[in-house]
Scaffold this motif. Structure first.
Motif, PDB file in Angstrom:
ATOM      1  N   PRO A 483       0.807  -1.227   0.000  1.00  0.00           N
ATOM      2  CA  PRO A 483       0.000   0.000   0.000  1.00  0.00           C
ATOM      3  C   PRO A 483       0.836   1.271   0.000  1.00  0.00           C
ATOM      4  O   PRO A 483       0.424   2.287  -0.574  1.00  0.00           O
ATOM      5  CB  PRO A 483      -0.836  -0.126   1.282  1.00  0.00           C
ATOM      6  CG  PRO A 483      -0.134  -1.122   2.122  1.00  0.00           C
ATOM      7  CD  PRO A 483       0.525  -2.067   1.179  1.00  0.00           C
ATOM      8  N   ALA A 487       0.497   4.203  -2.780  1.00  0.00           N
ATOM      9  CA  ALA A 487       0.219   5.592  -2.407  1.00  0.00           C
ATOM     10  C   ALA A 487       1.295   6.534  -2.920  1.00  0.00           C
ATOM     11  O   ALA A 487       1.003   7.568  -3.543  1.00  0.00           O
ATOM     12  CB  ALA A 487       0.084   5.708  -0.890  1.00  0.00           C
ATOM     13  N   ALA A 678      -4.694   3.926   1.347  1.00  0.00           N
ATOM     14  CA  ALA A 678      -3.404   3.290   1.628  1.00  0.00           C
ATOM     15  C   ALA A 678      -3.145   3.245   3.129  1.00  0.00           C
ATOM     16  O   ALA A 678      -2.655   2.228   3.654  1.00  0.00           O
ATOM     17  CB  ALA A 678      -2.286   4.054   0.922  1.00  0.00           C
ATOM     18  N   CYS A 768       2.469   7.875   5.643  1.00  0.00           N
ATOM     19  CA  CYS A 768       2.612   6.414   5.595  1.00  0.00           C
ATOM     20  C   CYS A 768       3.555   5.914   6.690  1.00  0.00           C
ATOM     21  O   CYS A 768       3.284   4.898   7.349  1.00  0.00           O
ATOM     22  CB  CYS A 768       3.130   5.986   4.220  1.00  0.00           C
ATOM     23  SG  CYS A 768       1.938   6.206   2.878  1.00  0.00           S
TER      24      CYS A 768
END
Length: 810
Positions: A483, A487, A678, A768
């Motif tokens: 993910p 992203a 994400a 993230c």
């Protein structure tokens, strides 16, 4: 044989934590689907407010389609045709007035800048809304104007109106409860262009159906120029909306459609990855079921049952939330310029029901591949240990990954010589192929990268443990990095494409011009002739002309100062479509409704527009034509009425153009949705991997690691994997962007810079990393915290039972 329902109940009991991510993903996806479905069904044309009190409208004949994403007004009537129509309509029994809607560009200048509405009309059209005079008197002669009371000007005050030719002095004679400005009908006839709509006012007690039929007969008998006019009543009056509103609605449709597709796709992707990871973790469990007598069909039904349960709950909750947030989203779209101001949400049950069905279908579709994998588990799998994730690569995965990466690189190289109409598609296909390929090859690509990153801080025990754990649990590492790869790759690709394309257009426009700055509108929709002359600049004047032979088909035209009044230059593709040749004399209708016969001087392959005519001819027949922008020799920072000069670099960044603003908002919206999904995928992976990490942390504690070291090792592993995924995201996007830059440079004839908005990219990467480290730490260490609480409560209860202490206790 085992019964399926008891098996499903037993498996769901105590397993809800692994399904939370799928439930939340489907819920959010259904929220997007439900809200966008309501907004899409509400995005139809509306009756313009300025015709709200008009029961009947007579609209000029429709033109041939302008093309996908291109919107042009209907061909206007000439003044002679309008006079004939007004005379015929006023003679119809039951009709009290026939009011031509004459409009031209004009804005009130307040504080040195244009403000308010962009169009001025004759005072008689105020009755079509209806708007009423609240102070003063109507305008009756040139130089008089009625304004909206919201501007705060009093009757008798002098005011400046900015028109297409430049600023003009006026005096306020009255105030209205409408937007304004309104001038006298004579001045509107002199300054306005052609008429496209005539409002028909009828007596209060007249039979509207009968009057409409009589008006239709009067229009057909008014002459050849008016015979094809359309009579609109009731909801059909929405067809009279301006082309600008239709274009805004079309942009909004693209935004909503992209949001719906992105929400549905990412929901299916996340559910598929969730169930695939769950099946891999539960191979021993499924092996025990097979050993106990469960058939492959029952195992598939168990997976489908979980997906159906999750989908039903999530889709219902998401649909209700979508109904609640739809009005707020609609307001944001109007504020951002993706929908016209007349937009409003209409609540109907069908879109909501369709969103629920789509959410359940997304859950079942996401579990399709996982159910087959679960059904293929053999009973002997119960005796094997899959703590490290099993064999991550299969032959099919190898082949698909290598083919995808090779195809993506080939497309990226080929995009450097692609045509303009296929460049964006080639770049997107290249990036999608690279994303798919690296996602499939992640179990092979990630270990060397993780080893390389872990080597830089391998001396501390924490770094060594993080790197070894990431390289050992390959499936878990790949599931966490995927993910992040999506992203970051999507963010770099989309934002880089938008900014690089804007820079390429600026390079192309300024090539060879020696421009010091760019003259751009400031509070106005375009540049007036006076601002262009004051800045010592020159630029073509855009307008629309209509082919009088081929059904009034609209043609994009530019006014150039180097052509004579009776000449025109035609693009090769336009000449081919219309059957024109050099030397032909072609009748073209202009914005004032009048037809002019022009001789084709030359046919060019690289013409800047379909038709290029004399600038003076455009101004004579289109009094509201405005220049979008112009490259000038004046320095940046100078201000003119409704215009200002900015540097070429600022213009390249797209900070001044409304089109660039909408595109950038659209880009950030898509990036935000994809980054949010994400983040949800990262959290979901960490939740499902928590059970495996708990055992790892327990081993660390038994070997002497402190709680702080255990937390640091878990967070370091998550950060290491997320950082590796971010690097792969850059590796996916950069080849595609380099190919796009090469193609744009070839089209512009000069070097084009590769522009990547680093703040947006850095924000996504940081988000993230934070989500990965936080969720990994929280979900892995929470069992130890709860265990410590239970041990504490047990000790306290024992002490309470043994109070007061005995001699042996002492």
């Amino acid at each position: 044989m085992l019964s399926t329902l008891p098996l499903l109940r037993a498996l769901l009991r105590g397993r809800w934590t692994g399904l939370v991510g799928s439930l939340v993903a489907l819920c959010l996806g259904t929220v997007i689907l439900s809200a966008t479905a309501l907004l899409l069904t509400s995005a139809g044309p509306r009756v313009p407010e300025r015709y709200a009190a008009t029961p009947l409208l007579v609209r000029s004949p429709g033109t041939a389609p302008a093309g996908e994403g291109l919107f042009a007004e209907n061909r206007p009537w000439s003044p002679e045709t309008v006079d004939s129509l007004v005379g015929a309509l006023t003679s119809v029994p039951g009709v009290t007035a026939a009011v031509p809607d004459r409009a031209f560009y004009a804005q009130v200048v307040v504080g040195g800048r244009p403000a308010g509405a962009h169009e001025a009309r004759g005072w008689s059209t105020a009755a079509l809304a209806p708007y009423r005079l609240v102070a003063g008197r109507p305008p009756v002669r040139a130089g008089e104007v009625v304004l909206g009371r919201t501007l705060g000007l009093a009757p008798g005050s002098p005011v400046m109106l900015l028109t297409a030719r430049g600023p003009a002095p006026y005096r306020v004679t009255g105030l209205t409860d409408g937007p304004g400005p309104y001038v006298s009908d004579g001045e509107a006839a002199r300054l306005g262009g052609g008429v496209r709509v005539i409002g028909v006012l009828v007596e209060p007690r007249a039979d509207l159906a009968g009057v409409r039929a009589a008006v239709g007969r009067a229009v057909r008998g008014a002459g050849p120029g008016a015979g094809a006019g359309q009579v609109l009543a009731g909801p059909d009056r929405a067809a009279a909306e301006p082309a600008a509103d239709a274009r805004t609605r079309w942009i909004g449709m693209q935004v909503l459609t992209a949001m719906a597709l992105l929400g549905g796709f990412v929901s299916v992707f996340l559910v598929a990855s969730t169930f695939a990871f769950r099946v891999n973790q539960r191979r021993r469990e499924f092996g025990l079921l097979r050993a106990a007598g469960a058939t492959p069909r029952q195992v598939r039904l168990i997976v489908y049952g979980e997906a159906l349960a999750v989908g039903a709950v999530a889709a219902t909750a998401g649909a209700l939330l979508g109904v609640a947030v739809a009005p707020a989203v609609g307001g944001v779209l109007v504020t951002a310029g993706f929908e016209p101001k007349s937009f409003g949400v209409r609540f109907t049950p069908l879109p909501v029901a369709a969103a629920v069905a789509a959410g359940i279908a997304a859950g079942l579709l996401g579990a399709l591949a996982a159910s087959g994998r679960a059904a293929r588990v053999r009973p002997l799998e119960a005796l094997r240990d899959h703590a490290a994730g099993g064999t991550p690569m299969t032959r099919v995965r190898w082949i698909a990954g290598v083919v995808s990466v090779a195809g993506g690189l080939a497309l990226a190289v080929a995009s450097g010589s692609a045509r303009e109409d296929s460049l964006v598609n080639d770049v997107l296909l290249a990036a999608m192929a690279l994303i798919a390929g690296l996602t499939l090859l992640a179990p092979v690509v990630l270990p060397p990268l993780v080893r390389a990153f872990a080597w830089s801080f391998s001396r501390p025990a924490v770094g060594m443990l993080a790197g070894r754990s990431a390289m050992t649990a390959v499936r878990r590492t790949a599931a966490t990095a995927a993910p992040v790869l999506l992203a970051v790759g999507f963010t770099v690709l989309v934002t880089g494409m938008v900014r690089t394309t804007a820079a390429a257009y600026t390079v192309e426009g300024a090539a060879g011009g020696g421009a010091a700055a760019v003259l751009v509108p400031d509070g106005a929709p375009g540049l007036s002739d006076a601002a262009l002359a004051a800045a010592a600049g020159s630029a073509p004047l855009p307008t629309t002309v209509y082919d009088s032979v081929h059904g009034g088909r609209p043609l994009a035209a530019l006014g150039d100062g180097h052509l004579a009044g009776d000449e025109m230059t035609v693009a090769e593709w336009a000449a081919r479509d219309h059957g024109w040749r050099k030397g032909d004399v072609v009748p073209l209708a202009f914005e004032d409704g009048r037809t002019v016969r022009l001789r084709i001087r030359v046919v060019l392959r690289d013409a800047p527009a379909e038709v290029v005519i004399a600038r003076d001819t455009v101004r004579a027949h289109d009094p509201s034509a405005l220049t979008p922008e112009a490259y000038v020799s004046r320095p940046a920072g100078m201000v003119f009425p409704g215009a200002k000069t900015v540097s070429v670099a600022d213009r390249a960044a797209g900070e001044q153009a409304e089109e660039d603003r909408l595109v950038w908002l659209f880009t950030l919206l898509l990036v935000g949705v994809s980054a949010g999904y994400a983040g949800l995928a990262i959290v979901n992976t960490q939740v499902m991997a928590a059970s495996a990490r708990v055992r790892d942390v327990a081993v660390l504690r038994l070997t002497g690691a402190t709680p702080r070291q255990a937390i640091a090792a878990t967070a370091a592993e998550a950060a290491l994997v997320a950082g590796t995924g971010a690097v792969l995201g850059f590796a996916v996007a950069v080849p595609s962007l380099l190919g796009m830059r090469a193609g744009l440079a070839q089209m512009a004839g000069d070097a084009v810079p590769l522009v990547i908005p680093w703040p947006a990219v850095a924000a996504v990467v940081a988000a993230c990393l934070i989500i990965a480290t936080t969720s990994s730490t929280v979900f892995t260490l929470s069992p130890f915290l709860s265990m410590r609480c239970r041990k504490t409560r047990t000790r306290e209860s024992k002490r309470s039972r043994n109070w007061p202490p005995t001699r042996a206790d002492a």
